[in-house]
Structure formats: C-alpha cells, structure tokens
Scaffold this motif. Structure first.
Motif, PDB file in Angstrom:
ATOM      1  N   VAL A 125       0.880  -1.168   0.000  1.00 19.51           N
ATOM      2  CA  VAL A 125       0.000   0.000   0.000  1.00 19.51           C
ATOM      3  C   VAL A 125       0.917   1.218   0.000  1.00 19.51           C
ATOM      4  CG1 VAL A 125      -1.720   1.294   1.293  1.00 19.51           C
ATOM      5  CG2 VAL A 125      -1.852  -1.201   1.215  1.00 19.51           C
ATOM      6  N   HIS A 126       0.960   1.909  -1.134  1.00 22.11           N
ATOM      7  CA  HIS A 126       1.921   3.001  -1.312  1.00 22.11           C
ATOM      8  C   HIS A 126       1.226   4.341  -1.078  1.00 22.11           C
ATOM      9  CE1 HIS A 126       5.701   4.373  -3.681  1.00 22.11           C
ATOM     10  NE2 HIS A 126       5.344   5.264  -2.766  1.00 22.11           N
ATOM     11  N   LEU A 127       1.574   4.983   0.029  1.00 17.86           N
ATOM     12  CA  LEU A 127       0.966   6.259   0.413  1.00 17.86           C
ATOM     13  C   LEU A 127       1.801   7.413  -0.127  1.00 17.86           C
ATOM     14  CD1 LEU A 127      -1.370   7.421   2.202  1.00 17.86           C
ATOM     15  CD2 LEU A 127       0.308   7.593   4.041  1.00 17.86           C
ATOM     16  N   ALA A 128       1.141   8.319  -0.836  1.00 14.48           N
ATOM     17  CA  ALA A 128       1.825   9.474  -1.418  1.00 14.48           C
ATOM     18  C   ALA A 128       1.212  10.764  -0.878  1.00 14.48           C
ATOM     19  CB  ALA A 128       1.734   9.441  -2.941  1.00 14.48           C
ATOM     20  N   LEU A 144     -10.204   1.602   2.034  1.00  9.17           N
ATOM     21  CA  LEU A 144      -8.840   1.072   1.979  1.00  9.17           C
ATOM     22  C   LEU A 144      -8.810  -0.425   2.280  1.00  9.17           C
ATOM     23  CD1 LEU A 144      -5.763   1.002   2.023  1.00  9.17           C
ATOM     24  CD2 LEU A 144      -5.817   2.070   4.285  1.00  9.17           C
ATOM     25  N   ILE A 145      -9.488  -0.837   3.343  1.00  8.78           N
ATOM     26  CA  ILE A 145      -9.477  -2.248   3.746  1.00  8.78           C
ATOM     27  C   ILE A 145     -10.076  -3.125   2.656  1.00  8.78           C
ATOM     28  CG2 ILE A 145     -10.414  -3.910   5.408  1.00  8.78           C
ATOM     29  CD1 ILE A 145     -10.258  -1.580   7.504  1.00  8.78           C
ATOM     30  N   HIS A 146     -11.186  -2.691   2.071  1.00  9.39           N
ATOM     31  CA  HIS A 146     -11.814  -3.481   1.015  1.00  9.39           C
ATOM     32  C   HIS A 146     -10.975  -3.474  -0.266  1.00  9.39           C
ATOM     33  CE1 HIS A 146     -15.448  -4.711   3.053  1.00  9.39           C
ATOM     34  NE2 HIS A 146     -15.597  -3.484   3.520  1.00  9.39           N
ATOM     35  N   ALA A 147     -10.291  -2.357  -0.535  1.00  9.75           N
ATOM     36  CA  ALA A 147      -9.399  -2.302  -1.694  1.00  9.75           C
ATOM     37  C   ALA A 147      -8.222  -3.263  -1.511  1.00  9.75           C
ATOM     38  CB  ALA A 147      -8.891  -0.874  -1.909  1.00  9.75           C
ATOM     39  N   ILE A 155      -2.320   5.265  -2.632  1.00  4.06           N
ATOM     40  CA  ILE A 155      -3.229   6.113  -1.854  1.00  4.06           C
ATOM     41  C   ILE A 155      -2.780   7.563  -1.946  1.00  4.06           C
ATOM     42  CG2 ILE A 155      -4.198   6.628   0.403  1.00  4.06           C
ATOM     43  CD1 ILE A 155      -3.764   3.804   1.226  1.00  4.06           C
ATOM     44  N   SER A 156      -3.704   8.433  -2.322  1.00  2.00           N
ATOM     45  CA  SER A 156      -3.463   9.875  -2.275  1.00  2.00           C
ATOM     46  C   SER A 156      -3.845  10.366  -0.887  1.00  2.00           C
ATOM     47  CB  SER A 156      -4.316  10.605  -3.318  1.00  2.00           C
ATOM     48  OG  SER A 156      -4.006  10.187  -4.617  1.00  2.00           O
ATOM     49  N   ASN A 157      -2.858  10.812  -0.114  1.00  2.00           N
ATOM     50  CA  ASN A 157      -3.133  11.351   1.214  1.00  2.00           C
ATOM     51  C   ASN A 157      -3.368  12.852   1.088  1.00  2.00           C
ATOM     52  OD1 ASN A 157      -3.452  11.584   3.960  1.00  2.00           O
ATOM     53  ND2 ASN A 157      -1.257  11.556   4.424  1.00  2.00           N
ATOM     54  N   VAL A 158      -4.614  13.268   1.251  1.00  2.00           N
ATOM     55  CA  VAL A 158      -5.000  14.662   1.014  1.00  2.00           C
ATOM     56  C   VAL A 158      -5.336  15.355   2.330  1.00  2.00           C
ATOM     57  CG1 VAL A 158      -5.875  14.075  -1.281  1.00  2.00           C
ATOM     58  CG2 VAL A 158      -7.453  14.087   0.662  1.00  2.00           C
ATOM     59  N   ASP A 159      -5.589  16.655   2.254  1.00  2.00           N
ATOM     60  CA  ASP A 159      -5.972  17.399   3.467  1.00  2.00           C
ATOM     61  C   ASP A 159      -7.491  17.396   3.637  1.00  2.00           C
ATOM     62  OD1 ASP A 159      -6.941  19.290   1.668  1.00  2.00           O
ATOM     63  OD2 ASP A 159      -5.177  20.592   1.863  1.00  2.00           O
ATOM     64  N   GLU A 160      -7.951  18.012   4.744  1.00  2.00           N
ATOM     65  CA  GLU A 160      -9.377  17.985   5.077  1.00  2.00           C
ATOM     66  C   GLU A 160     -10.236  18.712   4.041  1.00  2.00           C
ATOM     67  OE1 GLU A 160      -6.881  18.830   7.130  1.00  2.00           O
ATOM     68  OE2 GLU A 160      -7.372  18.477   9.243  1.00  2.00           O
ATOM     69  N   LYS A 161      -9.675  19.716   3.381  1.00  2.00           N
ATOM     70  CA  LYS A 161     -10.430  20.460   2.378  1.00  2.00           C
ATOM     71  C   LYS A 161     -10.622  19.638   1.115  1.00  2.00           C
ATOM     72  CE  LYS A 161     -10.428  24.880  -0.105  1.00  2.00           C
ATOM     73  NZ  LYS A 161      -9.673  26.143  -0.379  1.00  2.00           N
ATOM     74  N   ILE A 194      -6.784   5.100  -4.451  1.00  2.00           N
ATOM     75  CA  ILE A 194      -7.901   5.673  -3.709  1.00  2.00           C
ATOM     76  C   ILE A 194      -7.422   6.962  -3.042  1.00  2.00           C
ATOM     77  CG2 ILE A 194      -9.028   3.454  -3.277  1.00  2.00           C
ATOM     78  CD1 ILE A 194      -7.944   3.557  -0.431  1.00  2.00           C
ATOM     79  N   ARG A 195      -8.383   7.755  -2.591  1.00  2.00           N
ATOM     80  CA  ARG A 195      -8.079   9.032  -1.946  1.00  2.00           C
ATOM     81  C   ARG A 195      -8.611   9.006  -0.520  1.00  2.00           C
ATOM     82  NH1 ARG A 195     -11.292  14.495  -3.708  1.00  2.00           N
ATOM     83  NH2 ARG A 195     -12.982  13.025  -3.335  1.00  2.00           N
ATOM     84  N   LEU A 196      -7.791   9.429   0.427  1.00  2.00           N
ATOM     85  CA  LEU A 196      -8.262   9.601   1.803  1.00  2.00           C
ATOM     86  C   LEU A 196      -7.403  10.626   2.526  1.00  2.00           C
ATOM     87  CD1 LEU A 196      -6.076   7.959   3.703  1.00  2.00           C
ATOM     88  CD2 LEU A 196      -7.457   5.994   3.159  1.00  2.00           C
ATOM     89  N   CYS A 197      -7.873  11.036   3.673  1.00  2.00           N
ATOM     90  CA  CYS A 197      -7.143  11.982   4.530  1.00  2.00           C
ATOM     91  C   CYS A 197      -6.778  11.246   5.814  1.00  2.00           C
ATOM     92  CB  CYS A 197      -8.016  13.204   4.828  1.00  2.00           C
ATOM     93  SG  CYS A 197      -7.280  14.350   6.020  1.00  2.00           S
ATOM     94  N   SER A 198      -5.506  10.876   5.962  1.00  2.00           N
ATOM     95  CA  SER A 198      -5.103  10.061   7.109  1.00  2.00           C
ATOM     96  C   SER A 198      -5.312  10.798   8.434  1.00  2.00           C
ATOM     97  CB  SER A 198      -3.644   9.613   6.964  1.00  2.00           C
ATOM     98  OG  SER A 198      -2.773  10.722   6.894  1.00  2.00           O
ATOM     99  N   LYS A 199      -5.124  12.113   8.420  1.00  2.00           N
ATOM    100  CA  LYS A 199      -5.327  12.908   9.647  1.00  2.00           C
ATOM    101  C   LYS A 199      -6.786  12.833  10.087  1.00  2.00           C
ATOM    102  CE  LYS A 199      -4.668  17.612  11.456  1.00  2.00           C
ATOM    103  NZ  LYS A 199      -6.073  17.917  11.772  1.00  2.00           N
ATOM    104  N   LEU A 200      -7.689  12.981   9.116  1.00  2.00           N
ATOM    105  CA  LEU A 200      -9.117  12.906   9.401  1.00  2.00           C
ATOM    106  C   LEU A 200      -9.506  11.504   9.864  1.00  2.00           C
ATOM    107  CD1 LEU A 200     -11.417  15.048   9.088  1.00  2.00           C
ATOM    108  CD2 LEU A 200     -12.026  13.888   6.969  1.00  2.00           C
TER     109      LEU A 200
END
Length: 367
Positions: free
Chosen positions: A102-105, A273-276, A206-212, A238-244
């Motif tokens: 799982v490659h987080l960017a 993420l888990i299902h992916a 995984i695209s790690n994005v901000d809350e906005k 997939i896209r998610l916000c790890s902080k959120l």
C-alpha cells in the motif's frame, strides 16, 4: 489464513498516522522528522462487513466476529535505499515480507509538516521508491541469472526453462519496467513467484489529502495525476485523509456518523482502503453462523470447499464430507435457514465445489 499489506512511502507522508487510524491506536510514532519509524509496527485490522449484522439477525447470534487483515507500518524509504541509504537494506527486507504494498503518497501542502522533497509531486515521490525497489530486484535477478545459467548448461528441461524466464525478466526490468508488468503464463508465474521480487507484489496507491480536498467530489490535480499514473500499469488508487481518519477512529458510532455527515462522507475512508486491500489480494469472504456467533472467514478466490473448511479447523478439512451452502441473499430475503431449505435453495456441495464470496456454510465432516 493471514495476509499482510505493507504501508510504504517517503518519510513524513502520513504512514504512521494512517496506521494508527487503521489500528485505532497510537502504536506507531508519528513525528515531524524522517525515520520516525524504524522497526515496523504490525496491526491486525477487522474487515468491516455489513452482511454480518444482517446474518446475525437471521441466526439470532449473540456475537459477531469479523475476519481480519494485517497492515505493517514500514519506515520511510529514501533515494539510495537499495544501496543501504537511510537504513535501506533493513527496510527493503520488511517490504519483502508482506503480501502486497500500500503506497501512500503526499498530496497535500503544509508548512507544519516537513516535506523531504520541498514541493508536492506524488508521482515523483512514488517513482523514487519504485526505482529503489526495482534496483533491489535487479540485484536479485543478477544473482539468480548467474546461478541458473550454470545449471542450464548442464541441467535438464526445468533448469533451461527457469533460466529462460529469468533472462527475459531481467531484460524487462533493465528496461525500467516493474516485474508485475512482465507477461507470463501459469508455469512462468510459478517460477517468478519463487524469486520473491519486490516489484512483483500487487500494489495499491493512496493519495493522502488534506481535510479540504477530501470534501471535493472531483479529485484535485495532484490526486488525478497519481490516479493516471496508477491506471497506466493497471493498478488502483484511492483518496483519503489520514489525519481525518485518525480523528474518526477514536469516536463513538454516533459521533462518527455526525463527523462524516459534516464532511459529506458516507463512510470512513479506511473502509474503502481495507476493502481495496482485500480485492488487491484476490480475497473473498464466507460465513459461518448460529445462535452462539456469526463469523466471516478469509479465503483466496478459487478456494475449494475442503480448503475453506481447513480455515476453521484442520479436522474439518481432513474429515470433509460435504458443505451445506446457503447464499447470503437468500437467507436475508427469506429470513431463515428453514425457509431457504423449503424453497429448495440450500445446496449440498462436494469436494470440488469452489466457494463463492458471501456463501454461508455448514461443513459436514468425520474424523
């Protein structure tokens, strides 16, 4: 059956934050400097499945037990890792031990969080790590080439076949291609898998994005750039916000639902993420249930009934007689096992039956 997904990425992209969200803990140290994580953290994560709640109502079960998948928080790799830079050899060995990557960017900008490459460019960051993994594979292939070349000269048909595959694969990788993109038939895949190459492992970006950014229905430029990169090789992103996600993970169910509504999200990104990850590893779920508990179990796609029974207990596999199979949809629609039987929809299956995702099974056995 236990499967591991390794979370990789450059330092400070949010790996430990994501890991802590997945495991609902603060097990992985998250800090604003490179190599915060050195030894990998391992977390066993329940796989969310709404079907369990419905089956619990049908079976009037007292307990629900989810199947699990493991995630490993691997320290940030850097340029030169294949040559030992930044404890590279140690980290690469950790990557070698997982089933999928799982490659987080990093797809967010922040003055508060150090960016090791100064500006945001997820594809550049990914290629830094992919290059290091590929260089490590080339080193392994070179050793295998020398070893199998000698055997092929004096050996039999199998040795010659292995040398041919390694030779073509080496050329493929030397041209800058990952081992996972090498076209191979079933026999060749067996040979390649025995080499344990890093770039052969299935990968999810995984695209790690901000809350906005996470509230936007359409992906931003950097997220789309990463998605296009992934699609080019037939991989998923997939896209998610790890902080959120870490904030959500510590909330009660009611608080979580209110929080998600505030951000216009239907479910936590971790579910996605888990299902992916499950899909990435070609995994499926079957169920067992009764008044005591209803439970989900993990199997690979194409698993036959006796092998699925073995996931519960080796005695089930050794003494397998038949599998009494109920389809999930039939049970939920008709409301009971008796109703499914009366409708002629419960099936007795033998040793060659390939278990399907969502099957609810009673195994008959004798030892």
């Amino acid at each position: 059956m236990s499967f591991k997904c390794g979370i990789v990425g450059l330092p400070n992209v949010g790996k430990s934050t994501l890991f802590n969200a997945l495991t609902n803990s603060s097990k992985a140290q998250a800090a604003n400097f490179p190599f915060c994580t050195i030894d990998p953290n391992v977390g066993v994560v329940p796989v969310p499945d709404e079907r369990l709640e419905n089956l619990s109502r049908v079976s009037k079960s007292k307990k629900i037990i989810n199947t699990t998948i493991s995630f490993v928080d691997i320290a940030g790799l850097v340029k030169g890792a294949s040559k030992g830079e930044g404890l590279g050899n140690k980290f690469l060995s950790h990557v070698r031990e997982v089933d999928a990557i799982v490659h987080l960017a990093r797809c967010f900008d922040s003055e508060k969080i150090l960016n090791v490459n100064k500006n945001v460019d997820p594809v550049r960051d990914i290629e830094i790590i992919e290059t290091e993994l590929l260089l490590a594979d080339l080193e392994s292939l070179e050793k295998q080439y020398e070893k199998t070349e000698k055997l092929a000269r004096s050996g039999g048909k199998d040795d010659k076949k292995k040398f041919d595959v390694i030779s073509r694969l080496s050329n493929h990788c030397n041209e800058g291609h990952r081992a996972r993109t090498f076209p191979a038939d079933e026999d060749e895949v067996t040979i390649i898998n025995s080499l344990h190459l890093l770039t052969r492992k299935p990968i999810l970006y995984i695209s790690n994005v901000d809350e906005k950014e996470i509230t936007h229905k359409q992906p931003g430029h950097t997220v789309q750039k990463l998605a296009d990169f992934a699609n080019k090789e037939g991989n998923s992103s997939i896209r998610l916000c790890s902080k959120l996600e870490q904030e959500i993970s510590v909330l009660s169910d009611i608080e979580r639902d209110m929080f998600l509504k505030e951000y216009n999200l239907s479910k936590p990104g971790l579910y996605k993420l888990i299902h992916a990850a499950f899909k990435l590893l070609d995994l499926e779920t079957f169920f067992t249930g009764g008044p005591k508990e209803v439970r989900s179990w993990t199997i690979k796609e194409g698993t036959i009934a006796p092998d699925a029974a073995g996931e519960i207990h080796t005695d089930f596999q050794r003494g397998f007689i038949k599998a009494e199979v109920y389809k999930y949809d039939d049970l939920v629609r008709l409301g009971s096992e008796k109703a499914v039987k009366d409708a002629g929809l419960a099936k007795l299956q033998g040793k060659d039956y390939v278990v399907q995702d969502g099957d609810c099974i009673y195994f008959h056995f004798n030892v």
